[in-house]
Design a protein around this motif. Structure first.
Motif, short mmCIF file in Angstrom:
data_model
loop_
_atom_site.label_atom_id
_atom_site.label_comp_id
_atom_site.label_asym_id
_atom_site.label_seq_id
_atom_site.Cartn_x
_atom_site.Cartn_y
_atom_site.Cartn_z
N UNK A 121 0.82 -1.20 0.00
CA UNK A 121 0.00 0.00 0.00
C UNK A 121 0.86 1.26 0.00
N UNK A 122 2.02 1.21 0.65
CA UNK A 122 2.97 2.33 0.65
C UNK A 122 4.33 1.81 0.18
N UNK A 123 4.48 1.54 -1.09
CA UNK A 123 5.70 0.88 -1.56
C UNK A 123 6.89 1.81 -1.60
N UNK A 124 8.06 1.26 -1.35
CA UNK A 124 9.32 1.97 -1.54
C UNK A 124 10.22 1.22 -2.52
N UNK A 125 9.80 0.01 -2.92
CA UNK A 125 10.54 -0.79 -3.89
C UNK A 125 9.97 -0.53 -5.27
#
Length: 497
Positions: A121-125
């Motif tokens: 839901x809050x991706x950093x990848x």
């Protein structure tokens, strides 16, 4: 939608240009998951977010460190974040609501495309496809990059030797042209210049399967359908191919690991081809056998029943629409401007295209009025007819025509904040906290210099003062006028003149 019973001449696809959006020079576009917001990357390094319902600008994300053209934009699953790749080799992750930059990193090569991990839901990848280099997994929090394999090594373990991934010469030996996540992001599908589809476990950096493309043509674009059941590829042989995904939507990586253990009797390349044949199956091919045009930005419709591709020929704005059976059902012809990007609305039969001049065209269905759809006994008259009413036609008969009491509970509280679940979204039950709309972001008032009004004719009166106020508002940074087409501007001027 039941595709086999649709009349190709009355299909659920766009037909005409309904409107166009104008704000700077836009280069690329992307809808959010619900289709209520449209993000557009511009040539000046900014990212504009349009409210697609009102056709107005809701946000403008601008990074002072980035002035190069945007090459791609990508929404996170629930719309909280946007990933922007730029021609200055940078990747920028934005918080949409706060208009704040979360992270920024610079790659060795210019990223032509970047996609956020779809399983968070809050991706950093994210997955980045740099120019003339192997695709890589980038952690936006730490800046770490993991270069993905693009071919089989001599040892047959599916890992490319480290020397092949260096950027000393600016390119890799088998430069891939496209890569994408599957629906839940546990696998990455990579296309290389040898005409192979590689199924990669990006966490362990291993090739799990290989699918040879007919003709060994270089793959330029790859995209999954919304439901994850079909994979679309665009190759240099001017052919769009659709592959059916034979893996389970969830747990595809686990299924591949079990398949690899079961097929130990084969070694190396043949084993990977055998695994690949159990992952993807060629379903359909699309091409223009007469003009042999190259395709630009092909993609699926929101429900996966239609496939569109833009003509890559210079000086023409043509969009081809096929059904999944392979039939060409429509060719949309726009202005004499080259097409550079395409997107189909996730829910409605609307296509959005970007021209070389930076305009965004909105294609919609040309609906015809059919009043019999609301009243089956309605008869449309070609001309006026004299009607003689019956003797008792309008007499009140309260005994036989009593109004039935409503079963609706009038005291029940109505939920005006919640969003109803849509059958078009397979995972709509997981959509809590999703951003569908953004609050209005009005332009600040900029006072006009007083000397401009010196010597103005005082006889114009209050009516002309209102016109001046309107024109003053219209000059504010494109926010209020960028979505209004030129013909509409002419109508407004004529109305006040």
């Amino acid at each position: 939608m039941n595709a086999p019973i649709i009349d190709p001449l009355q299909g659920d696809f766009p037909e005409v240009i309904e409107e166009y959006l104008e704000h700077g020079v836009m280069k690329c576009i992307a809808f959010n998951r619900r289709g209520t917001l449209l993000a557009a990357g511009c040539s000046d390094g900014s990212c504009v977010i349009w409210d697609f319902e009102t056709r107005g600008i809701a946000k403008e994300l601008r990074d002072k460190d980035c002035v190069a053209a945007i090459t791609s934009v990508c929404w996170s699953k629930y719309g909280h974040r946007i990933l922007v790749s730029s021609a200055d080799k940078s990747l920028t992750l934005w918080d949409v609501v706060k208009e704040e930059r979360i992270a920024r990193t610079t790659l060795p090569q210019t990223p032509l495309q970047a996609r956020l991990h779809p399983g968070s839901s809050t991706p950093s990848i994210c997955l980045a496809c740099p120019f003339s280099s192997a695709p890589m997994i980038v952690d936006m929090n730490t800046g770490n990059t993991t270069v993905l394999p693009v071919s089989i090594s001599d040892t047959g373990n599916g890992v490319v030797p480290p020397s092949r991934n260096r950027f000393s010469d600016g390119s890799a030996p088998f430069s891939p042209t496209a890569a994408c996540f599957n629906k839940y992001g546990d696998l990455v599908y990579v296309g290389n210049s040898k005409g192979e589809l590689l199924i990669v476990d990006h966490k362990n950096v291993l090739i799990c399967g290989i699918v040879p493309v007919p003709g060994n043509a270089v793959i330029k674009n790859m995209v999954f359908s919304r439901n994850g059941q079909y994979l679309l590829t665009n190759s240099n042989d001017r052919t769009i191919r659709i592959y059916e995904n034979l893996l389970p939507l969830k747990g595809g990586l686990k299924f591949l690991e079990e398949s690899n253990h079961a097929g130990d009797e084969q070694d190396g390349f043949e084993k990977l081809k055998a695994v690949g044949s159990r992952c993807l199956a060629l379903f359909r091919e699309f091409q223009d056998s007469i003009t042999k045009v190259h395709w630009k930005a092909p993609c699926f419709s929101g429900d996966g029943e239609w496939v569109i591709g833009g003509s890559a020929s210079k000086g023409e704005h043509k969009i081809y629409i096929w059904d999944k059976a392979g039939h060409l059902v429509k060719i949309l012809e726009g202005p004499k401007e080259a097409l550079i990007d395409l997107a189909w609305h996730p829910v409605h039969p609307i296509v959005v295209s970007v021209s070389l001049t930076g305009l965004v065209y909105i294609w919609a269905k040309d609906y015809t009025e059919n009043w019999s759809a609301f009243a089956p006994d309605f008869k449309e008259l070609e001309e006026n007819e004299e009607y003689v009413e019956r003797e008792d036609e309008f007499d009140l008969m309260p005994e036989t025509e009593k109004v039935k009491e409503s079963d609706v509970d009038e005291d029940e509280e109505i939920d005006i904040m919640g969003v109803e679940k849509d059958s078009a979204f397979s995972d709509s039950d997981m959509s809590q906290g999703e951003i569908c709309f953004l609050p209005a972001d009005p332009s600040p008032d900029v006072p006009e210099p007083q000397d401009k009004f010196v010597g103005s004719n005082s006889k114009q009166g209050d009516s002309n003062q209102s016109v001046s106020a309107l024109s003053e508002e219209a000059g504010q940074s494109g926010r209020l006028t960028s979505h209004i087409s030129t013909p509409l501007e002419g109508n407004i001027k004529s109305e006040f003149s």
